[in-house]
Every structure is written in structure tokens, then in C-alpha cells.
Design a protein around this motif. Structure first.
Motif, PDB file in Angstrom:
ATOM      1  N   VAL A 393       0.802  -1.240  -0.122  1.00  0.00           N
ATOM      2  CA  VAL A 393       0.035  -0.124  -0.183  1.00  0.00           C
ATOM      3  C   VAL A 393       1.145   1.326  -0.117  1.00  0.00           C
ATOM      4  O   VAL A 393       0.605   2.255  -0.834  1.00  0.00           O
ATOM      5  CB  VAL A 393      -0.945   0.015   1.085  1.00  0.00           C
ATOM      6  CG1 VAL A 393      -1.797   1.253   1.221  1.00  0.00           C
ATOM      7  CG2 VAL A 393      -1.955  -1.252   1.093  1.00  0.00           C
ATOM      8  N   VAL A 394       1.654   1.248   0.952  1.00  0.00           N
ATOM      9  CA  VAL A 394       2.846   2.589   0.607  1.00  0.00           C
ATOM     10  C   VAL A 394       3.447   2.453  -0.525  1.00  0.00           C
ATOM     11  O   VAL A 394       3.550   3.739  -0.921  1.00  0.00           O
ATOM     12  CB  VAL A 394       3.907   2.085   1.841  1.00  0.00           C
ATOM     13  CG1 VAL A 394       5.132   3.457   1.841  1.00  0.00           C
ATOM     14  CG2 VAL A 394       3.183   2.248   3.352  1.00  0.00           C
ATOM     15  N   GLY A 395       3.809   1.563  -1.307  1.00  0.00           N
ATOM     16  CA  GLY A 395       4.534   1.522  -2.629  1.00  0.00           C
ATOM     17  C   GLY A 395       3.496   2.205  -3.585  1.00  0.00           C
ATOM     18  O   GLY A 395       4.097   2.929  -4.455  1.00  0.00           O
ATOM     19  N   VAL A 396       2.409   1.585  -3.702  1.00  0.00           N
ATOM     20  CA  VAL A 396       1.458   1.953  -4.488  1.00  0.00           C
ATOM     21  C   VAL A 396       1.374   3.394  -4.343  1.00  0.00           C
ATOM     22  O   VAL A 396       1.064   4.452  -5.303  1.00  0.00           O
ATOM     23  CB  VAL A 396      -0.003   1.241  -4.416  1.00  0.00           C
ATOM     24  CG1 VAL A 396      -0.926   1.880  -5.201  1.00  0.00           C
ATOM     25  CG2 VAL A 396       0.288  -0.212  -4.829  1.00  0.00           C
ATOM     26  N   THR A 397       0.874   3.991  -3.074  1.00  0.00           N
ATOM     27  CA  THR A 397       0.806   5.478  -2.608  1.00  0.00           C
ATOM     28  C   THR A 397       1.962   6.331  -3.087  1.00  0.00           C
ATOM     29  O   THR A 397       1.783   7.462  -3.786  1.00  0.00           O
ATOM     30  CB  THR A 397       0.553   5.787  -1.092  1.00  0.00           C
ATOM     31  OG1 THR A 397      -0.500   4.899  -0.762  1.00  0.00           O
ATOM     32  CG2 THR A 397      -0.041   6.937  -0.857  1.00  0.00           C
ATOM     33  N   ALA A 398       3.145   5.773  -3.030  1.00  0.00           N
ATOM     34  CA  ALA A 398       4.387   6.467  -3.376  1.00  0.00           C
ATOM     35  C   ALA A 398       4.520   6.685  -4.972  1.00  0.00           C
ATOM     36  O   ALA A 398       4.706   7.720  -5.579  1.00  0.00           O
ATOM     37  CB  ALA A 398       5.644   5.827  -2.811  1.00  0.00           C
ATOM     38  N   VAL A 399       4.198   5.566  -5.636  1.00  0.00           N
ATOM     39  CA  VAL A 399       4.195   5.524  -7.148  1.00  0.00           C
ATOM     40  C   VAL A 399       3.119   6.562  -7.592  1.00  0.00           C
ATOM     41  O   VAL A 399       3.385   7.398  -8.564  1.00  0.00           O
ATOM     42  CB  VAL A 399       3.857   4.243  -7.706  1.00  0.00           C
ATOM     43  CG1 VAL A 399       3.569   4.523  -9.232  1.00  0.00           C
ATOM     44  CG2 VAL A 399       5.022   3.364  -7.313  1.00  0.00           C
ATOM     45  N   LEU A 400       1.791   6.690  -7.028  1.00  0.00           N
ATOM     46  CA  LEU A 400       1.042   7.687  -7.487  1.00  0.00           C
ATOM     47  C   LEU A 400       1.249   9.276  -7.019  1.00  0.00           C
ATOM     48  O   LEU A 400       1.208  10.152  -8.063  1.00  0.00           O
ATOM     49  CB  LEU A 400      -0.467   7.480  -6.641  1.00  0.00           C
ATOM     50  CG  LEU A 400      -1.231   6.018  -6.847  1.00  0.00           C
ATOM     51  CD1 LEU A 400      -2.425   5.865  -6.129  1.00  0.00           C
ATOM     52  CD2 LEU A 400      -1.639   6.187  -8.476  1.00  0.00           C
ATOM     53  N   ARG A 401       2.115   9.385  -5.963  1.00  0.00           N
ATOM     54  CA  ARG A 401       2.619  10.778  -5.744  1.00  0.00           C
ATOM     55  C   ARG A 401       3.591  10.749  -6.847  1.00  0.00           C
ATOM     56  O   ARG A 401       3.707  12.110  -7.227  1.00  0.00           O
ATOM     57  CB  ARG A 401       3.152  10.792  -4.413  1.00  0.00           C
ATOM     58  CG  ARG A 401       3.174  12.017  -3.786  1.00  0.00           C
ATOM     59  CD  ARG A 401       4.116  12.102  -2.302  1.00  0.00           C
ATOM     60  NE  ARG A 401       3.086  11.247  -1.233  1.00  0.00           N
ATOM     61  CZ  ARG A 401       3.350  10.164  -0.733  1.00  0.00           C
ATOM     62  NH1 ARG A 401       4.451   9.420  -1.080  1.00  0.00           N
ATOM     63  NH2 ARG A 401       2.741   9.414  -0.025  1.00  0.00           N
ATOM     64  N   ILE A 402       4.345  10.077  -7.191  1.00  0.00           N
ATOM     65  CA  ILE A 402       5.412  10.514  -8.292  1.00  0.00           C
ATOM     66  C   ILE A 402       4.950  10.723  -9.671  1.00  0.00           C
ATOM     67  O   ILE A 402       5.162  11.877 -10.229  1.00  0.00           O
ATOM     68  CB  ILE A 402       6.606   9.183  -8.303  1.00  0.00           C
ATOM     69  CG1 ILE A 402       7.110   9.050  -7.029  1.00  0.00           C
ATOM     70  CG2 ILE A 402       7.232   9.200  -9.618  1.00  0.00           C
ATOM     71  CD1 ILE A 402       8.205   7.835  -7.258  1.00  0.00           C
ATOM     72  N   ILE A 403       3.576   9.986  -9.866  1.00  0.00           N
ATOM     73  CA  ILE A 403       3.066  10.174 -11.122  1.00  0.00           C
ATOM     74  C   ILE A 403       2.457  11.648 -11.134  1.00  0.00           C
ATOM     75  O   ILE A 403       2.440  12.425 -11.908  1.00  0.00           O
ATOM     76  CB  ILE A 403       1.936   9.382 -11.319  1.00  0.00           C
ATOM     77  CG1 ILE A 403       2.597   7.834 -11.719  1.00  0.00           C
ATOM     78  CG2 ILE A 403       1.117   9.738 -12.728  1.00  0.00           C
ATOM     79  CD1 ILE A 403       1.616   6.565 -11.946  1.00  0.00           C
ATOM     80  N   TYR A 404       1.843  12.013  -9.878  1.00  0.00           N
ATOM     81  CA  TYR A 404       1.270  13.285  -9.631  1.00  0.00           C
ATOM     82  C   TYR A 404       2.269  14.339  -9.917  1.00  0.00           C
ATOM     83  O   TYR A 404       2.004  15.537 -10.435  1.00  0.00           O
ATOM     84  CB  TYR A 404       0.529  13.517  -8.316  1.00  0.00           C
ATOM     85  CG  TYR A 404       0.050  14.608  -7.808  1.00  0.00           C
ATOM     86  CD1 TYR A 404      -1.304  15.013  -8.591  1.00  0.00           C
ATOM     87  CD2 TYR A 404       0.536  15.609  -6.936  1.00  0.00           C
ATOM     88  CE1 TYR A 404      -1.724  16.453  -8.365  1.00  0.00           C
ATOM     89  CE2 TYR A 404       0.251  16.941  -6.705  1.00  0.00           C
ATOM     90  CZ  TYR A 404      -0.988  17.303  -7.521  1.00  0.00           C
ATOM     91  OH  TYR A 404      -1.526  18.601  -6.833  1.00  0.00           O
ATOM     92  N   ARG A 405       3.548  14.154  -9.493  1.00  0.00           N
ATOM     93  CA  ARG A 405       4.524  15.201  -9.618  1.00  0.00           C
ATOM     94  C   ARG A 405       4.892  15.415 -10.953  1.00  0.00           C
ATOM     95  O   ARG A 405       5.226  16.422 -11.316  1.00  0.00           O
ATOM     96  CB  ARG A 405       5.569  15.010  -8.721  1.00  0.00           C
ATOM     97  CG  ARG A 405       5.298  15.043  -7.100  1.00  0.00           C
ATOM     98  CD  ARG A 405       6.472  14.314  -6.305  1.00  0.00           C
ATOM     99  NE  ARG A 405       6.399  14.538  -4.836  1.00  0.00           N
ATOM    100  CZ  ARG A 405       6.968  13.799  -4.013  1.00  0.00           C
ATOM    101  NH1 ARG A 405       8.272  13.047  -4.384  1.00  0.00           N
ATOM    102  NH2 ARG A 405       6.854  14.108  -2.534  1.00  0.00           N
ATOM    103  N   GLY A 406       5.011  14.297 -11.703  1.00  0.00           N
ATOM    104  CA  GLY A 406       5.436  14.431 -13.064  1.00  0.00           C
ATOM    105  C   GLY A 406       4.135  15.113 -13.807  1.00  0.00           C
ATOM    106  O   GLY A 406       4.553  15.821 -14.789  1.00  0.00           O
ATOM    107  N   ILE A 407       2.878  14.848 -13.625  1.00  0.00           N
ATOM    108  CA  ILE A 407       1.939  15.552 -14.471  1.00  0.00           C
ATOM    109  C   ILE A 407       1.948  17.180 -13.887  1.00  0.00           C
ATOM    110  O   ILE A 407       1.597  17.917 -14.999  1.00  0.00           O
ATOM    111  CB  ILE A 407       0.543  15.065 -14.018  1.00  0.00           C
ATOM    112  CG1 ILE A 407       0.386  13.518 -14.170  1.00  0.00           C
ATOM    113  CG2 ILE A 407      -0.662  15.823 -14.296  1.00  0.00           C
ATOM    114  CD1 ILE A 407      -0.758  12.755 -13.605  1.00  0.00           C
ATOM    115  N   CYS A 408       2.269  17.469 -12.793  1.00  0.00           N
ATOM    116  CA  CYS A 408       2.426  18.796 -12.454  1.00  0.00           C
ATOM    117  C   CYS A 408       3.543  19.352 -12.767  1.00  0.00           C
ATOM    118  O   CYS A 408       3.935  20.633 -12.599  1.00  0.00           O
ATOM    119  CB  CYS A 408       2.263  19.165 -10.848  1.00  0.00           C
ATOM    120  SG  CYS A 408       0.503  18.472 -10.153  1.00  0.00           S
ATOM    121  N   LYS A 409       4.633  18.825 -13.341  1.00  0.00           N
ATOM    122  CA  LYS A 409       6.100  19.031 -13.942  1.00  0.00           C
ATOM    123  C   LYS A 409       6.959  19.661 -12.912  1.00  0.00           C
ATOM    124  O   LYS A 409       7.596  20.510 -12.894  1.00  0.00           O
ATOM    125  CB  LYS A 409       5.707  20.196 -15.013  1.00  0.00           C
ATOM    126  CG  LYS A 409       4.911  19.728 -16.141  1.00  0.00           C
ATOM    127  CD  LYS A 409       4.871  20.721 -17.332  1.00  0.00           C
ATOM    128  CE  LYS A 409       4.094  20.488 -18.669  1.00  0.00           C
ATOM    129  NZ  LYS A 409       3.990  21.272 -19.591  1.00  0.00           N
TER     130      LYS A 409
END
Length: 664
Positions: A393-409
């Protein structure tokens, strides 16, 4: 030693769980959690390829062909000089016993390489075969028992799983990270305690992935250090005034260790071995190999020329291993002979490349439909949390956070490309993304990401108080233990055993050690060829309805009765079903007014089949009392709680039923 004595006390929990991993392996478990545990390794190696399989290409069967005769003579000549008859060893398997050979190892379109199963399961079984006669003669100790055949390959796999422990430890040491928390988290993982002790090809894939990550991480750290020193000396060289100082700096710079092609051959060989073990390994190998190729790019010392040179030499370094494995598979599946090699009769027709066949098969969605189709998000949202619990769960949450940062540039918040965090993040994210492109998604396909996941996020859960919850993950596999079939090996003479299985996994036959009935034998007395009569028959009904199983039983009984009348050959007919289906099976027998009765020979505990999960029904009692079904169930549980739980517990078993023909 792996760890210094100063730190041994702090690692006591790790050593405890490492010991439990070995204990779970050698403990006499008589079941398994998935058919591939046997049917992609031990079941293939222990048996014997049917002799109806041709060991030559079709062209070699032309008796008028002069080249065919030359090839045959050369083949015999070469075979006589090979040590330990290795040539013929490649054409057969370890024990000449009856096995259920899986479709993936067919000779017409083989999908699996035989090399890795021979290394992990074949060598231990060969040692058993060699040592067994001597130990039986000297100490009256029989090694060829079902228990030894079951445990020995598992023990080898368990030892290989410790390679991942060591790689994780070394990566932490190289980069000065806390290895205690990570090792304890890794050792208590459900994945390691369950899959790390079973003969899955996925477990070998996890070992290869761990080795790649360690070698690449070590190369990255070494290259960063050398490049930093080289850039410093280069700047000093340009600033030097006197020739003497420049010569001195030049000599120091020349003495720096080489780093650009370090571990190239090892990395290429591991990549090829992993790909032949499971072609999905390409997804797990891509991030580490990319990081190895691009080490130092952007510095003053490393250029694109170095990148391309590394890529070229990496490919060339993998060629010898690839050729070796292709030759082994081609020998094993009968596409190639020693005579053809001597005559240089090599070409696409007598070489087999199993990874290519595997990819071709899985690219067709209609083929995957036979194994089950899943939504594309199953790996990421279901399988990761299922395998790793809190850590997942921690890993999935961290990946979603990374994807969000990438979308926000927010590029500065993303892991640096040439850092160990960047390597581990992409080694976790990219394989899951690539495997999610295929609609068939099983949880065990993801176990090679265990090391990256633990390295990245074990520190995040070290303060979570539910440590016991995480450790309990490793114990859940006891509920997936299947019943033993050892009773089936005890049979009277001239009696055939018929076993019908329903709503359970496929049953491996190598543990029964039945003599091979497919191999022709030669009698010196009569000069005639013959075959042993088949003494054991298995019928897999899968998830077919019990009505279909009933019709199958009637058909088998009728056939057995006819053979008994004609050849005086006795028989015994068994049915193996989950205990949760006993009531339904009994109703089916009564409904069809069957010509046979049955008795419960034995019930093996514990056993769970996801195709027939335990349920509790009080419909019979409630119908007799004419009560509301929901109210009646509540009443039954309230009035007889022990009976309720006893009835529930008894469904966690595998029932072995023996059928009896009713007298007319």
C-alpha cells in the motif's frame, strides 16, 4: 561473514526469520499453492520424454540419404566420448518414471527452456539418483522417497532466495543505507516465506533481478567515484603550470581503475539466463541495464560514444550464453544432434529459441484467454497490496505521488536519474507497467520487484505498530497445503488405480514414483519388445459440475468392469474433492440413483480450494422446521456454536473417496 559481530545482536530478528524460512522448507509439507510449482520444474525433470518423440529432424528419416547415415555414425562416435554420457542425458530426464508432462514443454512448439530447471531441480535429483544405491547398500537408507524428492528441490530454491537477502544487504552497504530494517522486512515478507521456498520459476527470476540490481548499483557507485576523481584530475591537469606536474597528474589519472565496462559479461549472462528462465525477465532487466548503460552521461568524461560502445559489447557478451542455452534446448527437444553439429548442419529448422516461442504465444490474446483474462489495473491496485500488505500500500501510494508530481511538472521532486533511488523506483514501476499490458495477471508474476520495494519503502513502515500483522503474512500459506497422495502408492499386485480429481489443482505424478509405461522394453529371452502395463490413471475434471464428475465415474466404472471381466484385472477407483463439496457430492449420488456407493477413505487437513470455498448451510434443518432461512441460521449458530464451528473446520480438508460397484 555477512555481518560483523557488533551488529549480530541487532539482526537477531532477521536470523530468526531466516531460520524459519529454512524450517518452512524442510517441514514435511505435503501440498502446494499453485500447479506451476511442480509443472514448470520438478515434474518435467523427474520423468522421461516419451520415446515416440523423434530425436531427429524429419529430413533425417530418409534411409536413402547418405548424409543421414554419416550424421548417425558421427552422433554415435561423439556420444561415446562425452563424459558421463552427457549427450544422452540431454535427451532424457532424471528418473524413468511416469509424469504428467505439461503442454509448455511439448516438442512441436516448446515455450520453456529446460536449462534452468535442470540447474535448480535436475542437479539435486541427479545427486539423489547417484547416492541412493550406495546409501541403501551401506546404511539401508532409501533416499528416493516422496519426502526427499519433494524437499530437495525446494531446499535448493530456498538457498537461492538468500541470494536476494545478500544483494539487498550489499546494496545498502554500498550506499550507506540502513540494512537492518530492510533485511527484517524482507525476511518477514509473505513473498519470501512462501514463494521463496517453492520451486517457482518466478523465484529464480527474483534471484536474477536481485543480482542485476546489486551489480548495477555497485557499478554506479564505482563509476561515480572514478568519474569524480577523473574530472578533478583533469581540471588540475589543465591548471598545472609545469610539465613535471602535468606528467605526475597524467600518471595518477592513468592509474585510475577502469569502470566503463565493469561486470559487462556478468550482467549480459544474467540477463540471458533470466530471459530463458522466464521471458518476462526482460521487463525486470530493462531498468537496471539502462542505468548501467547511461552511467556518467552528462559528465565531462562520458559521452554517447561510451553509451553505444557499452550497448554493443553488452549484446556481444550475451551471445555465448544465448547460443549455449539454444543448443541445450535444441538437443533436449530433439531438434539437434551431435552429428548435425559435426556436419555443420545448423539452421532455423533444427534450432529452437524458447523465449521467442513464449512471446509469440503470449502476444495472442486468445491464448491468454485459456488461462484467464484480467483488467489492466489488477497488478497495480490488487496484486501489489495482496502480496506485500502494508508495504505494498505504501509503495502504490508513493508511485501515485510520483506520477502526480510528473503531471504537475515538478521535476525537482522526482528521483534523480543516476541515483540509487531512481534505479529502484524505475525497477519497481516499469516492470509492473509493462506486465500490465498483458491481460493475464497473476500475483506471483510480480515477486521480482520485492527487493526494490523493500529498499525504497521499508523505512516508511518501521514505526508502524502492526509489526506482528506483517509477520503473520508468512504464516498464511499453511492454509493452502494440499493433501498427500502417498496412500495411492500402496496397491495390491495386478490392480490398477484410477483417481478422479475435481475442484483442485493438477496433481504431480512424480511423487508416486510409478514406473514408466510409455518406454518400450526389450526381452532378451524372447527377443521381443514390450511395455509395462499402466497401473495408475488420473482424470482431471477441473471445475466441472459434480453432475459431470458423476457421469465420468459411471463411465470409468463401466470400462473397468469390462476389463476386469476380460483380463481378470482388479481395480480401485478414487475421487479427490474438497471436503466442502461432500454434501453436494452425496446429493448428486442420491439424485442419479447411482450404480455405485462410496466410502470416505481419508480426509487430509488442512486444505483450501478457491474453486470450492468452505460454506455453511443449514437448509436441510431449516426446511424440516419450516422456518425463515435467515432466522433459522442465526438460531442454529446460537444454539449450537461448537457444532457450527466444527462443521466449518471440517470443510478445510481434502476428501479421498473410494467408489464401490453395487452388487446386482
Amino acid at each position: 561473514m555477512m555481518f560483523t559481530s557488533k551488529l549480530d545482536h541487532s539482526l537477531a530478528p532477521y536470523w530468526l526469520w531466516a531460520g524459519l524460512r529454512i524450517l518452512f522448507t524442510v517441514w514435511p509439507q505435503s501440498g502446494y499453492i499453485h500447479p506451476d510449482e511442480f509443472f514448470q520444474s520438478v515434474e518435467v525433470i523427474a520423468g522421461k520424454i516419451p520415446l515416440s518423440t523423434s530425436w531427429h529432424t524429419p529430413a533425417l528419416f530418409n534411409n536413402n540419404d547418405k548424409n543421414s547415415l554419416e550424421i548417425s555414425l558421427l552422433e554415435r562416435s561423439y556420444a561415446s566420448y562425452l563424459p558421463f554420457s552427457a549427450f544422452f542425458f540431454l535427451k532424457g530426464d532424471v528418473f524413468d518414471i511416469e509424469v504428467a508432462r505439461p503442454w509448455e514443454f511439448n516438442t512441436t512448439f516448446p515455450l520453456r527452456s529446460i536449462a534452468l530447471p535442470y540447474l535448480t531441480a535436475g542437479i539435486p535429483l541427479i545427486l539423489i539418483k547417484i547416492l541412493s544405491p550406495f546409501l541403501l547398500l551401506w546404511f539401508n537408507c532409501n533416499l528416493k522417497t516422496s519426502y526427499v524428492l519433494l524437499i530437495t528441490p525446494r531446499l535448493v530454491t530456498c538457498m537461492l532466495s538468500f541470494v536476494s537477502d545478500y544483494c539487498l544487504y550489499r546494496i545498502c552497504k554500498v550506499y550507506g543505507q540502513n540494512y537492518r530494517t530492510r533485511l527484517i522486512t524482507f525476511a518477514t515478507s509473505y513473498v519470501v516465506l512462501v514463494y521463496g521456498t517453492r520451486t517457482f520459476s518466478n523465484t529464480i527470476e527474483m534471484t536474477f533481478t536481485s543480482l542485476l540490481l546489486y551489480f548495477v548499483a555497485d557499478c554506479m557507485a564505482h563509476s561515480d567515484q572514478v568519474i569524480q576523481q577523473e574530472e578533478f584530475l583533469s581540471d588540475k591537469y589543465k591548471e598545472a603550470d609545469s610539465p613535471v606536474e602535468r606528467v605526475k597528474l597524467y600518471k595518477i589519472r592513468s592509474a585510475l581503475p577502469s569502470h566503463s565496462l565493469s561486470r559487462c559479461f556478468a550482467l549480459a549472462s544474467i540477463t540471458v539466463l533470466g530471459t530463458f528462465n522466464r521471458p518476462t525477465f526482460i521487463a525486470f532487466a530493462f531498468p537496471p541495464i539502462f542505468f548501467w548503460l547511461q552511467r556518467g552521461l552528462g559528465s565531462k568524461i562520458i559521452s554517447l560514444h561510451d553509451f553505444h560502445l557499452r550497448m554493443l559489447l553488452f549484446i556481444l557478451s550475451g551471445v555465448p550464453t544465448a547460443v549455449f542455452l539454444i543448443m541445450i534446448d535444441s538437443f533436449y527437444y530433439g531438434y539437434l544432434t551431435m552429428g548435425e553439429i559435426a556436419m555443420m548442419k545448423l539452421g532455423p529448422d533444427n534450432l529452437v529459441v524458447t523465449p521467442v516461442n513464449f512471446i509469440k504465444y503470449n502476444m495472442n490474446s486468445s491464448n491468454l484467454a485459456h488461462h484467464g483474462l484480467h483488467p489492466r489495473y489488477v497488478h497495480f491496485l490488487i496484486n501489489i497490496p495482496l502480496l506485500y500488505n502494508v508495504l505494498g500500500v505504501v509503495g502504490v501510494t508513493a508511485v501515485l505521488r510520483i506520477i502526480y508530481r510528473g503531471i504537475c511538472k515538478r521535476w525537482s521532486d522526482l528521483p534523480r536519474v543516476q541515483s540509487i533511488i531512481g534505479l529502484m523506483t524505475l525497477s519497481f514501476l516499469i516492470p509492473i507497467g509493462l506486465l500490465s499490458l498483458f491481460p493475464h495477471q497473476e500475483a506471483r508474476f510480480l515477486i521480482p520487484v520485492t527487493v526494490p520495494l523493500v529498499f525504497l519503502y521499508a523505512q516508511h513502515i518501521r514505526h508502524i505498530p502492526s509489526t506482528e500483522c506483517r509477520q503473520e503474512q508468512g504464516k498464511t500459506h499453511f492454509f493452502f497445503v494440499k493433501g498427500s497422495q502417498e496412500e495411492l502408492t500402496i496397491k495390491p499386485r495386478l490392480t490398477t488405480i484410477h483417481l478422479v480429481t475435481s475442484h483442485i489443482y493438477s496433481m504431480p505424478l512424480f511423487l508416486l514414483q510409478l514406473r514408466n509405461s510409455k518406454r518400450p522394453l526389450f526381452s532378451k529371452q524372447t527377443g521381443q519388445r514390450y511395455r509395462l502395463a499402466q497401473s495408475f490413471y488420473s482424470y482431471e475434471m477441473g471445475s466441472d459440475s459434480l453432475e459431470t464428475v458423476h457421469h465420468k465415474l459411471v463411465s470409468i466404472l463401466k470400462s473397468c468392469e469390462e476389463i476386469q471381466t476380460e483380463k481378470k484385472l482388479d481395480y480401485r477407483l478414487f475421487v479427490a474433492v474438497p471436503a466442502s463439496l461432500l454434501e453436494k457430492f452425496d446429493k448428486t449420488v442420491l439424485t442419479f440413483n447411482s450404480s455405485f456407493s462410496y466410502s470416505v477413505s481419508k480426509v487430509f487437513y488442512p486444505h483450501v480450494s478457491t474453486e470450492a470455498l468452505p460454506t455453511l448451510s443449514f437448509e436441510n434443518e431449516c426446511q424440516l422446521e419450516n422456518m425463515n432461512l435467515r432466522f433459522c441460521k442465526a438460531k442454529q449458530i446460537y444454539l449450537a456454536p461448537l457444532q457450527y464451528f466444527s462443521k466449518l473446520a471440517h470443510q478445510f480438508g481434502l476428501a479421498l473417496l473410494e467408489m464401490h460397484k453395487l452388487a446386482l
